[in-house]
Design a protein around this motif. Structure first.
Motif, short mmCIF file in Angstrom:
data_model
loop_
_atom_site.label_atom_id
_atom_site.label_comp_id
_atom_site.label_asym_id
_atom_site.label_seq_id
_atom_site.Cartn_x
_atom_site.Cartn_y
_atom_site.Cartn_z
N LEU A 110 1.06 -0.83 -0.27
CA LEU A 110 0.00 -0.33 0.32
C LEU A 110 0.75 0.75 -0.14
O LEU A 110 1.00 2.38 -0.89
CB LEU A 110 -1.03 -0.25 1.06
N HIS A 111 1.80 1.84 1.14
CA HIS A 111 2.96 2.58 1.16
C HIS A 111 3.01 2.54 -0.24
O HIS A 111 3.24 3.54 -1.07
CB HIS A 111 4.00 1.71 2.68
N SER A 112 4.05 1.77 -0.98
CA SER A 112 4.46 1.37 -2.40
C SER A 112 3.22 2.52 -3.18
O SER A 112 4.18 2.90 -4.30
CB SER A 112 5.21 0.20 -3.18
N MET A 114 1.64 4.35 -2.62
CA MET A 114 0.57 5.28 -3.35
C MET A 114 1.32 6.58 -3.32
O MET A 114 1.77 7.30 -3.49
CB MET A 114 0.11 6.03 -1.07
N LEU A 115 3.18 5.84 -3.15
CA LEU A 115 4.83 7.06 -3.11
C LEU A 115 4.68 6.43 -5.09
O LEU A 115 4.62 8.03 -5.23
CB LEU A 115 5.32 6.25 -2.52
N ASN A 116 4.06 5.46 -5.35
CA ASN A 116 4.34 6.36 -7.11
C ASN A 116 3.37 6.70 -7.47
O ASN A 116 3.44 7.30 -8.02
CB ASN A 116 3.60 4.14 -7.22
N LEU A 117 2.07 6.47 -6.62
CA LEU A 117 1.00 7.70 -6.84
C LEU A 117 1.47 9.09 -6.93
O LEU A 117 1.04 10.12 -7.63
CB LEU A 117 -0.36 7.44 -6.50
N ASN A 118 1.94 9.51 -5.94
CA ASN A 118 2.15 10.97 -5.63
C ASN A 118 3.05 11.17 -6.87
O ASN A 118 3.77 12.18 -7.34
CB ASN A 118 3.17 10.99 -3.92
N MET A 119 3.95 9.83 -6.91
CA MET A 119 5.19 10.62 -7.72
C MET A 119 4.51 10.62 -9.09
O MET A 119 5.33 11.55 -10.75
CB MET A 119 6.78 9.40 -8.54
N PHE A 120 3.69 9.26 -9.37
CA PHE A 120 2.94 10.06 -11.19
C PHE A 120 2.49 11.17 -11.10
O PHE A 120 2.68 11.94 -12.32
CB PHE A 120 1.93 8.84 -10.67
N THR A 121 1.93 11.16 -9.92
CA THR A 121 0.66 12.56 -9.69
C THR A 121 2.28 14.04 -10.05
O THR A 121 2.13 15.05 -11.09
CB THR A 121 0.09 13.36 -8.90
N ASN A 122 3.58 13.85 -9.40
CA ASN A 122 3.77 15.45 -9.83
C ASN A 122 4.87 14.64 -11.00
O ASN A 122 4.78 15.55 -12.14
CB ASN A 122 5.49 14.87 -8.59
N HIS A 123 5.04 14.11 -12.06
CA HIS A 123 5.23 13.47 -12.98
C HIS A 123 4.45 14.23 -14.59
O HIS A 123 4.95 14.69 -15.49
CB HIS A 123 4.90 11.73 -13.23
N PHE A 140 6.70 2.55 -12.82
CA PHE A 140 6.01 1.52 -11.20
C PHE A 140 7.78 1.46 -10.51
O PHE A 140 8.66 1.22 -10.76
CB PHE A 140 5.45 0.45 -10.99
N TYR A 141 8.01 1.71 -9.59
CA TYR A 141 8.94 2.03 -8.68
C TYR A 141 8.71 0.76 -7.45
O TYR A 141 7.36 1.57 -6.69
CB TYR A 141 10.24 2.35 -8.24
N LYS A 142 8.62 -0.47 -6.83
CA LYS A 142 7.78 -0.95 -6.18
C LYS A 142 8.65 -0.83 -5.04
O LYS A 142 8.22 -0.47 -3.86
CB LYS A 142 8.80 -3.19 -5.94
N ASP A 143 10.49 -0.04 -5.05
CA ASP A 143 10.78 0.29 -3.36
C ASP A 143 10.78 1.31 -3.62
O ASP A 143 12.10 2.05 -3.52
CB ASP A 143 11.93 -0.77 -3.08
N ALA A 144 10.01 2.83 -3.73
CA ALA A 144 10.67 4.09 -3.96
C ALA A 144 10.44 4.73 -2.80
O ALA A 144 11.31 5.76 -2.99
CB ALA A 144 8.86 4.65 -4.49
#
Length: 788
Positions: A110-112, A114-123, A140-144
């Protein structure tokens, strides 16, 4: 009442869960709330992440719409559209992963995510801010981020960060395509709206004249202690009848001059006081007094200034000059002109002739430049006229001409109330050539010989004379008329040399509606493989292109307003509103609802069972607004239709007929339709004991289906009478045929009743579903009945 109570409880629970989400985790732990709120936190976090993903998807669709609308210039369009498609797939991947996790999101994955979603939004945000100059793909990054212990507090902080990112992205998307000048002019416009600056400037001559006159008539002694006003008073002068002291200060020679002209003031004497006041008053008075006489000319200037100001604000406007609009972007190649191939070819022939008239005049193959566009309202007549202007301008540019065609649209009211008359309007358009004079709803003009002595018709015909004689492309004038009631036009207008060339428009057929939805949805970055376009095309039978556009725009508006992706349900909602005209409220009693549901269950069951050539699309028990019909009030039938349009009809079946152009029904089809009509009343008898009727009182606004049996009888009569008119048949034969028709109807009623009785369980189940959902699609009906 129970529903309202439960709704209140639901709102309270929703409010509490939202508050709990924003409660800091440290506070929850300290107060012992953590055990109670843990599931609520996870549930709220899940909802927010899914909502974020959907919002980003709606932003991508919006960006495609902006680019297709030419409000944003993208250097590499192909790469941009490919970039959009790729990131829409990323969104689908996010949705899939969140859906798989479900309520088990309190994990490292879940944490991964959410981090990916945050990076996607900023992208996405970075690409928007760069105006898509450097397009890159997201992976996607598994261990962001490496965090040893992931708890609710970490997830909450990350979720709040995602909310901020989404807000920033939304702001950037809303301002996409706006330059610094656009933003400054919009800010100035808001300032003007707040303080009414332009209104003050517009009335400044009157304000200055009033103030100047007031200062002039006020005695000088009142301005002695006010430095600025004292100087202004000395500049303007004073008036003898209100300022005796100033008069006494004059020398004898000056007094002697004034005594000869006691009716005049001091400022009126050029040799006594400075005459600048008179000049000031004269200029201000003239400016104010000429405001009204010059208003027709100042209005045109204001329109041009307003047009340019709107351009600076970034709005989409046409170029306006004194002789009309200069249309550039719309041409006859526009993808919106669907199913108009023959009409477009006719207009292209006119383009070929107009840009090179000499070539065709030499061979005596010239075309009339007066064209009448005929067809139902909102089916592309005006759009085609504007597209013709844009195509002509493109052709003129290709030919090397600097002149451009102006598009001047006239409404009947502009002509009726014109002081100059239609001939002067046409003469002015000829002077403004090259131009297109477009007269919409030309049938509303009194262009009949019998109306007003035929004066306007004579003016019109005189003005049109000579239009076809011009052989220079730079001085051509084209007159287009548009009407949906050509029978109201005088035959003199429809002669060669006037409106001899008639181009017909019609409503889109099934294939054209399907093509329209496909193009418009693709232009909105919608994955059409997930949309049942075939169903949309069938449900919109009889709709105009304007109706289809209204459905698409309404869908886009709803998606843009709530930051949602465009899906099938959004489009269906607009069809229910604009095509089926279903009422939002449903205020009927339980007993009425049971009768409505039983009645429509009978109809829909027989439709599904008999499968006539009219395919069932939707059945409802909701109220429907009557369709507004075009007509003239003087006609009794039209008056009745207008009255009927005010009433509400409850319940209905909506079908699609494959015979769009010619409604052909054989004997078998007519029998099936008669059985379907009978099934509603019979279903009420089976399920409720007796049918429900409404009495048609004079002021009764809500009607039920009283005439179903009469309609069934008409189907049977059409079979028995074998196409013969009942008016010309001898009375005895007519009576025998009617008896035969009644007997056939009774037999058919017994047969239908038996079918419904044998399927009572299914009929009851269908009625209960209609009671519950109010509206059912044909697919849902087939699932209930369990037929293919």
């Amino acid at each position: 009442m129970n529903f309202l109570k439960s709704f209140r409880y639901y709102k309270i629970i929703l409010l509490l869960s939202t508050i709990l989400f924003f409660v800091p985790i440290s506070f929850a732990k300290h107060t012992g709330l953590i055990n109670i709120t843990q599931e609520s936190y996870i549930s709220e976090i899940l909802k927010l992440q899914v909502n974020h993903v959907e919002q980003i998807g709606s932003f991508l669709q919006y960006l495609v719409q902006v680019v297709n609308k030419r409000k944003l210039n993208v250097a590499k369009k192909k790469e941009f559209f490919a970039w959009i498609k790729y990131h829409q797939k990323v969104i689908l991947e996010f949705e899939s992963r969140f859906e798989k996790q479900g309520i088990h999101l309190y994990t490292d994955e879940l944490h991964s995510l959410m981090l990916n979603l945050n990076m996607f939004t900023n992208h996405i945000l970075k690409s928007v801010n760069n105006k898509f100059d450097n397009l890159g793909d997201f992976n996607f990054y598994k261990d962001a981020k490496d965090i040893k212990e992931i708890d609710l507090e970490v997830l909450q902080e990350l979720s709040i960060e995602n909310i901020k990112s989404i807000k920033e992205l939304k702001k950037s998307v809303n301002n996409i395509g706006l330059t610094t000048i656009n933003k400054i002019t919009r800010a100035l416009d808001l300032l003007n709206d707040k303080y009414s600056i332009t209104t003050v400037l517009e009335h400044s001559p009157l304000i200055l004249l009033t103030l100047t006159t007031g200062i002039y008539l006020t005695p000088q002694k009142y301005f002695q202690n006010i430095p600025i006003l004292k100087n202004i008073k000395e500049l303007i002068g004073t008036y003898i009848y209100t300022d005796k002291e100033a008069f006494d200060q004059l020398d004898e020679k000056q007094k002697a001059v004034l005594s000869k002209h006691p009716e005049q003031g001091i400022a009126n004497l050029f040799n006594i006081v400075d005459s600048s006041m008179l000049k000031t008053l004269a200029i201000l008075s003239t400016a104010y007094m000429t405001n009204t006489p010059l208003s027709p000319y100042t209005k045109m200037v204001k329109d041009i200034i307003r047009n340019q100001w709107d351009k600076l604000k970034g709005f989409e406007v046409e170029d306006i000059i004194s002789r009309g609009q200069i249309i550039k972007d719309i041409t006859l190649d526009d993808e919106k002109l669907i199913g108009l191939d023959s009409q477009i070819e006719e207009l292209y022939n006119l383009v070929r002739y107009v840009v090179d008239p000499e070539k065709y005049d030499r061979s005596n193959s010239n075309l009339d430049k007066g064209i009448l566009l005929v067809g139902p309202s909102r089916n592309g007549k005006t759009y085609a006229a504007r597209a013709l202007c844009g195509t002509l301008n493109r052709a003129m540019k290709e030919k090397g001409y600097n002149s451009r065609f102006a598009f001047k649209e006239l409404k009947p009211g502009d002509i009726k109330w014109s002081f100059e008359g239609i001939k002067s309007i046409i003469d002015q358009a000829r002077k403004d050539a090259p131009c297109i004079l477009f007269i919409d709803e030309i049938h509303n003009l009194p262009l009949q010989t019998k109306e007003a002595g035929g004066d306007l018709l004579t003016q019109f015909l005189t003005g049109m004379s000579g239009v076809n004689n011009e052989n220079d492309a730079r001085h051509q004038m084209i007159i287009l008329g548009a009407t949906n009631q050509p029978e109201l036009l005088d035959t003199a207008l429809l002669q060669p040399g006037r409106f001899g060339n008639i181009i017909y428009f019609e409503k889109p057929n099934y294939q054209n509606r399907k093509k329209y939805f496909d193009i418009m949805l693709k232009n909105s970055a919608v994955d059409v493989s997930k949309i049942d376009i075939d169903s949309l095309a069938k449900q919109t039978q009889g709709c105009s292109y304007g109706d289809l556009e209204l459905i698409i725009k309404g869908t886009r508006f709803k998606a843009c307003t709530y930051s949602k992706n465009i899906v099938q349900d959004n489009i269906q909602e607009q069809i229910n509103k604009h095509v089926y005209k279903l009422r939002a409220e449903f205020n009927v009693t339980d007993q009425e609802k049971k009768h409505l549901a039983a009645h429509q269950a009978g109809h829909s069951f027989m439709y599904a069972l008999l499968k006539p050539n009219q395919e069932l699309q939707l059945v409802t028990i909701k109220g429907r607004w009557r369709k507004i019909q075009e007509g003239r009030i003087c006609d009794d039938k039209e008056r009745k239709a207008i009255y009927d349009a005010k009433s509400t009809k409850y319940g209905g079946l909506f079908t699609y007929s494959s015979n769009e152009l010619v409604d052909i029904q054989d004997t078998d089809q007519k029998i099936k339709m008669a059985q379907i009509k009978l099934a509603g009343i019979l279903a009420e008898k089976i399920l409720l004991g007796s049918p429900g009727y409404t009495h048609q009182y004079k002021f009764k606004q809500n009607a039920f289906h009283n005439n179903d049996k009469s309609k069934a009888l008409n189907y049977i009569k059409s079979i028995v009478f074998d196409g013969m008119s009942q008016e010309i048949i001898p009375k005895e034969i007519k009576n025998n045929l009617e008896i035969k028709a009644y007997n056939m109807l009774n037999d058919l009623e017994k047969e239908t009743l038996e079918i419904l009785n044998n399927n009572r369980d299914i009929l009851e189940k269908l009625a209960k579903e209609l009671e519950s959902k109010l509206t059912l699609t044909f697919d849902e009906i087939k699932e209930i009945i369990d037929i293919k």
